[in-house]
Design a protein around this motif. Structure first.
Motif, PDB file in Angstrom:
ATOM      1  N   GLY A 187       0.592  -1.200  -0.173  1.00 19.63           N
ATOM      2  CA  GLY A 187      -0.056  -0.026  -0.003  1.00 19.63           C
ATOM      3  C   GLY A 187       0.641   1.031  -0.571  1.00 19.63           C
ATOM      4  O   GLY A 187       0.429   2.731  -0.725  1.00 19.63           O
ATOM      5  N   LEU A 188       1.839   1.073   0.533  1.00 22.08           N
ATOM      6  CA  LEU A 188       2.704   2.692   0.678  1.00 22.08           C
ATOM      7  C   LEU A 188       3.536   2.715  -0.083  1.00 22.08           C
ATOM      8  O   LEU A 188       3.636   3.940  -1.035  1.00 22.08           O
ATOM      9  CB  LEU A 188       4.121   2.609   2.356  1.00 22.08           C
ATOM     10  CG  LEU A 188       3.847   3.437   2.405  1.00 22.08           C
ATOM     11  CD1 LEU A 188       3.243   4.856   2.952  1.00 22.08           C
ATOM     12  CD2 LEU A 188       5.252   3.618   3.733  1.00 22.08           C
ATOM     13  N   THR A 189       3.777   1.610  -0.838  1.00 21.18           N
ATOM     14  CA  THR A 189       4.870   1.650  -1.893  1.00 21.18           C
ATOM     15  C   THR A 189       3.720   2.426  -3.155  1.00 21.18           C
ATOM     16  O   THR A 189       4.357   2.920  -4.373  1.00 21.18           O
ATOM     17  CB  THR A 189       4.984   0.672  -3.058  1.00 21.18           C
ATOM     18  OG1 THR A 189       6.007  -0.178  -1.513  1.00 21.18           O
ATOM     19  CG2 THR A 189       6.185   0.463  -3.864  1.00 21.18           C
ATOM     20  N   ILE A 190       2.209   1.807  -3.621  1.00 19.75           N
ATOM     21  CA  ILE A 190       1.740   2.262  -4.749  1.00 19.75           C
ATOM     22  C   ILE A 190       1.205   3.375  -4.633  1.00 19.75           C
ATOM     23  O   ILE A 190       0.928   4.453  -5.498  1.00 19.75           O
ATOM     24  CB  ILE A 190      -0.018   1.372  -4.407  1.00 19.75           C
ATOM     25  CG1 ILE A 190       0.717   0.150  -5.406  1.00 19.75           C
ATOM     26  CG2 ILE A 190      -0.463   1.993  -5.345  1.00 19.75           C
ATOM     27  CD1 ILE A 190      -0.809  -0.702  -5.040  1.00 19.75           C
ATOM     28  N   ALA A 191       0.914   4.241  -3.151  1.00 16.57           N
ATOM     29  CA  ALA A 191       0.584   5.345  -2.302  1.00 16.57           C
ATOM     30  C   ALA A 191       1.903   6.159  -2.971  1.00 16.57           C
ATOM     31  O   ALA A 191       1.803   7.251  -3.617  1.00 16.57           O
ATOM     32  CB  ALA A 191      -0.048   5.212  -1.069  1.00 16.57           C
ATOM     33  N   LYS A 192       2.270   5.961  -2.773  1.00 18.31           N
ATOM     34  CA  LYS A 192       3.648   6.743  -2.864  1.00 18.31           C
ATOM     35  C   LYS A 192       4.816   7.046  -3.673  1.00 18.31           C
ATOM     36  O   LYS A 192       5.068   7.988  -4.657  1.00 18.31           O
ATOM     37  CB  LYS A 192       5.274   6.891  -1.775  1.00 18.31           C
ATOM     38  CG  LYS A 192       5.713   6.702  -0.473  1.00 18.31           C
ATOM     39  CD  LYS A 192       6.261   6.206   0.164  1.00 18.31           C
ATOM     40  CE  LYS A 192       8.379   6.409  -0.511  1.00 18.31           C
ATOM     41  NZ  LYS A 192       9.247   5.763   0.350  1.00 18.31           N
ATOM     42  N   THR A 193       4.585   6.154  -5.059  1.00 13.62           N
ATOM     43  CA  THR A 193       4.582   5.999  -6.400  1.00 13.62           C
ATOM     44  C   THR A 193       3.637   7.122  -7.265  1.00 13.62           C
ATOM     45  O   THR A 193       3.897   7.639  -7.843  1.00 13.62           O
ATOM     46  CB  THR A 193       4.657   4.218  -7.160  1.00 13.62           C
ATOM     47  OG1 THR A 193       5.655   4.067  -6.290  1.00 13.62           O
ATOM     48  CG2 THR A 193       4.685   4.890  -8.009  1.00 13.62           C
ATOM     49  N   LEU A 194       2.602   7.332  -6.789  1.00 21.37           N
ATOM     50  CA  LEU A 194       1.004   7.925  -7.043  1.00 21.37           C
ATOM     51  C   LEU A 194       0.910   9.411  -6.556  1.00 21.37           C
ATOM     52  O   LEU A 194       1.665  10.395  -7.696  1.00 21.37           O
ATOM     53  CB  LEU A 194      -0.189   7.261  -6.970  1.00 21.37           C
ATOM     54  CG  LEU A 194      -0.417   5.763  -7.261  1.00 21.37           C
ATOM     55  CD1 LEU A 194      -1.640   5.784  -6.596  1.00 21.37           C
ATOM     56  CD2 LEU A 194      -1.506   6.479  -8.663  1.00 21.37           C
ATOM     57  N   ALA A 195       1.941   9.500  -5.666  1.00 18.58           N
ATOM     58  CA  ALA A 195       2.096  10.988  -4.788  1.00 18.58           C
ATOM     59  C   ALA A 195       3.256  11.466  -5.564  1.00 18.58           C
ATOM     60  O   ALA A 195       3.146  12.468  -6.056  1.00 18.58           O
ATOM     61  CB  ALA A 195       2.653  10.540  -3.560  1.00 18.58           C
ATOM     62  N   TRP A 196       4.200  10.894  -6.084  1.00 17.86           N
ATOM     63  CA  TRP A 196       5.328  11.408  -6.817  1.00 17.86           C
ATOM     64  C   TRP A 196       5.320  11.496  -7.638  1.00 17.86           C
ATOM     65  O   TRP A 196       5.889  12.675  -8.218  1.00 17.86           O
ATOM     66  CB  TRP A 196       6.902  10.255  -6.410  1.00 17.86           C
ATOM     67  CG  TRP A 196       7.675  10.944  -6.677  1.00 17.86           C
ATOM     68  CD1 TRP A 196       8.797  12.164  -6.239  1.00 17.86           C
ATOM     69  CD2 TRP A 196       8.977  10.800  -8.144  1.00 17.86           C
ATOM     70  NE1 TRP A 196       9.958  11.403  -7.585  1.00 17.86           N
ATOM     71  CE2 TRP A 196      10.040  11.478  -8.400  1.00 17.86           C
ATOM     72  CE3 TRP A 196       7.962   9.546  -8.776  1.00 17.86           C
ATOM     73  CZ2 TRP A 196      10.558  10.927  -8.885  1.00 17.86           C
ATOM     74  CZ3 TRP A 196       8.870   9.490 -10.487  1.00 17.86           C
ATOM     75  CH2 TRP A 196      10.325  10.177 -10.062  1.00 17.86           C
ATOM     76  N   SER A 197       4.699  11.032  -8.587  1.00 19.57           N
ATOM     77  CA  SER A 197       5.145  11.434 -10.165  1.00 19.57           C
ATOM     78  C   SER A 197       3.740  11.888 -10.580  1.00 19.57           C
ATOM     79  O   SER A 197       3.774  12.737 -11.456  1.00 19.57           O
ATOM     80  CB  SER A 197       4.791   9.138 -10.801  1.00 19.57           C
ATOM     81  OG  SER A 197       3.169   9.388 -10.295  1.00 19.57           O
ATOM     82  N   LEU A 198       2.605  11.615  -9.545  1.00 16.43           N
ATOM     83  CA  LEU A 198       1.537  13.125  -9.902  1.00 16.43           C
ATOM     84  C   LEU A 198       2.183  14.018  -9.502  1.00 16.43           C
ATOM     85  O   LEU A 198       1.362  15.339  -8.914  1.00 16.43           O
ATOM     86  CB  LEU A 198       0.237  12.105  -9.201  1.00 16.43           C
ATOM     87  CG  LEU A 198      -0.537  11.453  -9.894  1.00 16.43           C
ATOM     88  CD1 LEU A 198      -1.683  10.812  -9.183  1.00 16.43           C
ATOM     89  CD2 LEU A 198      -0.452  11.830 -11.755  1.00 16.43           C
ATOM     90  N   LYS A 199       3.310  14.097  -8.050  1.00 11.70           N
ATOM     91  CA  LYS A 199       3.138  15.171  -7.505  1.00 11.70           C
ATOM     92  C   LYS A 199       2.279  16.029  -6.831  1.00 11.70           C
ATOM     93  O   LYS A 199       2.056  17.214  -6.681  1.00 11.70           O
ATOM     94  CB  LYS A 199       4.158  16.442  -8.736  1.00 11.70           C
ATOM     95  CG  LYS A 199       5.661  16.020  -9.194  1.00 11.70           C
ATOM     96  CD  LYS A 199       6.078  17.556 -10.362  1.00 11.70           C
ATOM     97  CE  LYS A 199       7.073  16.829 -10.243  1.00 11.70           C
ATOM     98  NZ  LYS A 199       7.001  15.832 -11.575  1.00 11.70           N
ATOM     99  N   ILE A 200       1.853  15.276  -5.872  1.00  7.45           N
ATOM    100  CA  ILE A 200       0.234  15.426  -5.332  1.00  7.45           C
ATOM    101  C   ILE A 200       1.375  14.966  -3.630  1.00  7.45           C
ATOM    102  O   ILE A 200       1.702  14.315  -3.419  1.00  7.45           O
ATOM    103  CB  ILE A 200      -0.749  15.193  -5.615  1.00  7.45           C
ATOM    104  CG1 ILE A 200      -0.354  13.479  -5.244  1.00  7.45           C
ATOM    105  CG2 ILE A 200      -1.139  15.347  -6.802  1.00  7.45           C
ATOM    106  CD1 ILE A 200      -2.330  12.895  -6.128  1.00  7.45           C
TER     107      ILE A 200
END
Length: 231
Positions: free
Chosen positions: A75-88
């Motif tokens: 869960g944390l890996t998915i969340a971090k990847t999305l937040a980093w790639s989307l810059k949110i």
């Protein structure tokens, strides 16, 4: 603002999208399917149903643990990847506090519990109103924790799918002070995760780490070996 909530910290998979205070969609499954295979496809399908594009997301909320080592990492890996790639912004919330939110409004204390085998659990104690922590999230012998809770002399509502595994012991120790949430309120709710995230500070994407609340078996074995060498 559109928040995506992700909780894979235990066997249930909980996901939600909330836009400007409105729950667009929420999905919870308790099928004990490998989150590494199902979490991301489930997120994509849920966003498709809600007609929300990745670029529409403004915040990511994730359950940071404790719970399953693998589940928390996924869960944390998915969340971090999305937040980093989307810059949110990324917001991490205790998995136990997410469960405790099921008991909001209870006139007493709320105790979320996740079984950790061998008579232990990931467990914490929160106020039913306001969800203030009373006994910190921890990995503990269940009976020892219950005895601490008993000393407080207040009603305790137990929640989480693993509450049933320890029900006999809970009743033995707490008696009439023990209460149990209904079965539909024992699953984590990603909408609660998001609401808690909205009250929390932003997490640093690069430094957000799982909150396991206990060391891994490999670390425990290593520590024992090191102690043996010292002796």
């Amino acid at each position: 603002m559109i928040y995506l909530g992700i909780d894979t910290s235990n066997s249930p998979l909980a996901l939600a999208l909330i836009e400007d205070g409105v729950v667009l969609i929420e999905e919870t499954a308790n099928l004990k399917i490998n989150h590494s295979l199902t979490a991301m496809p489930a997120i994509e399908e849920m966003m498709k149903k809600a007609k929300v594009l990745p670029a529409d997301l403004t915040h990511i909320a994730v359950a940071e643990g404790p719970g399953s080592y693998t589940g928390v990492r996924i869960g944390l890996t998915i969340a971090k990847t999305l937040a980093w790639s989307l810059k949110i912004p990324l917001h991490s919330v205790s998995s136990l506090k997410v469960l405790a939110a099921n008991g909001q409004g209870f006139d007493g204390l709320v105790c979320p519990i996740m079984d950790a085998r061998r008579g232990t659990a990931f467990i914490g104690l929160y106020e039913g109103t306001g969800l203030k922590s009373v006994l910190a999230d921890q990995h503990s012998d269940v009976k020892e924790f219950l005895l601490k809770a008993k000393e407080l002399g207040r009603p305790v509502l137990f929640t989480g799918i693993d509450a049933a595994l320890h029900e006999a012991l809970i009743v033995e120790v707490l008696g009439r002070a023990a209460h149990f949430s209904s079965i539909q309120n024992r699953l984590p709710r990603a909408s609660n995760l998001i609401l808690l995230a909205q009250q929390s500070e932003e997490s640093d994407v690069h430094h957000a780490v799982p909150e396991y609340r206990r060391i891994t078996e490999a670390e425990a074995n290593y520590n024992k070996a090191q102690e043996g060498q010292i002796l």
